[in-house]
Design a protein around this motif. Structure first.
Motif: not given
Length: 198
Positions: A59-82, A84-86
């Protein structure tokens, strides 16, 4: 190489995701994609975007493809950087002010934050998604600043836990954090949290 073989070869070389526009330039008809879809080889996930039907959906890759200028942030970025474990209930992205994406209507799955264009790419970096694909996210320091700035729109406990986790991270960069806090005019807020949670 046949048109089908060319599409499947590109699928292998491109993390299991392809866009039809790249093949239209080579004269490959959309009917070829439809035939591959009927055969169960590829799956259409959005207009002009197909994935390998045999691969697990990222879903991360697909969202990146569908929204090319978007940058993962906030709670999603916390999870990607470990930090947050949620696993995120909604994928969160920051997009430049004025940028439009069809995903804005899908607010049950995605949440977007706007940022002025001149600040949008500060702290942008690449990481691996949980499925091993390269995606774009803000670095830890930018993520901490974003979460503190929008804490009233996020899960407060999750943000506090993430800040504590960041404070214990041996790779934390307080100088970078302070410079971002200055840019986003939240220096006093960042100081306050650092003192309380130190």
């Amino acid at each position: 190489m046949t048109d089908k073989e060319m599409i499947l070869d590109s699928l292998n070389k491109n993390n299991g995701v392809i866009e039809t526009k790249h093949f239209a330039e080579r004269g490959i008809d959309n009917k070829v994609f439809r035939r591959l879809e009927l055969e169960g080889r590829i799956e259409r996930i959005s207009k002009g975007i197909y994935i390998d039907a045999q691969q697990m959906v990222d879903d991360y890759l697909i969202m990146q493809y569908r929204c090319k200028r978007g940058i993962f942030s906030h709670e999603t970025a916390l999870f990607l950087h470990d930090l947050s474990d949620r696993s995120p209930l909604k994928l969160m992205m920051t997009i430049p002010t004025g940028y439009n994406t069809r995903l804005l209507k899908m607010d049950d799955r995605y949440q977007f934050f706007y940022m002025k264009k001149e600040f949008h790419e500060i702290g942008k970096m690449n990481v691996q998604s949980p499925y091993g694909h390269t995606i774009t996210v803000y670095d830890k320091e930018r993520t901490i600043c974003d979460c503190l700035k929008k804490k009233d729109k996020l899960d407060t406990d999750l943000v506090l836990t993430a800040v504590r986790q960041y404070m214990r991270d041996p790779e934390r960069d307080f100088i970078k954090l302070q410079s971002y806090a200055d840019v986003f005019k939240i220096s006093s807020l960042v100081h306050q949290y650092m003192e309380v949670l130190a």
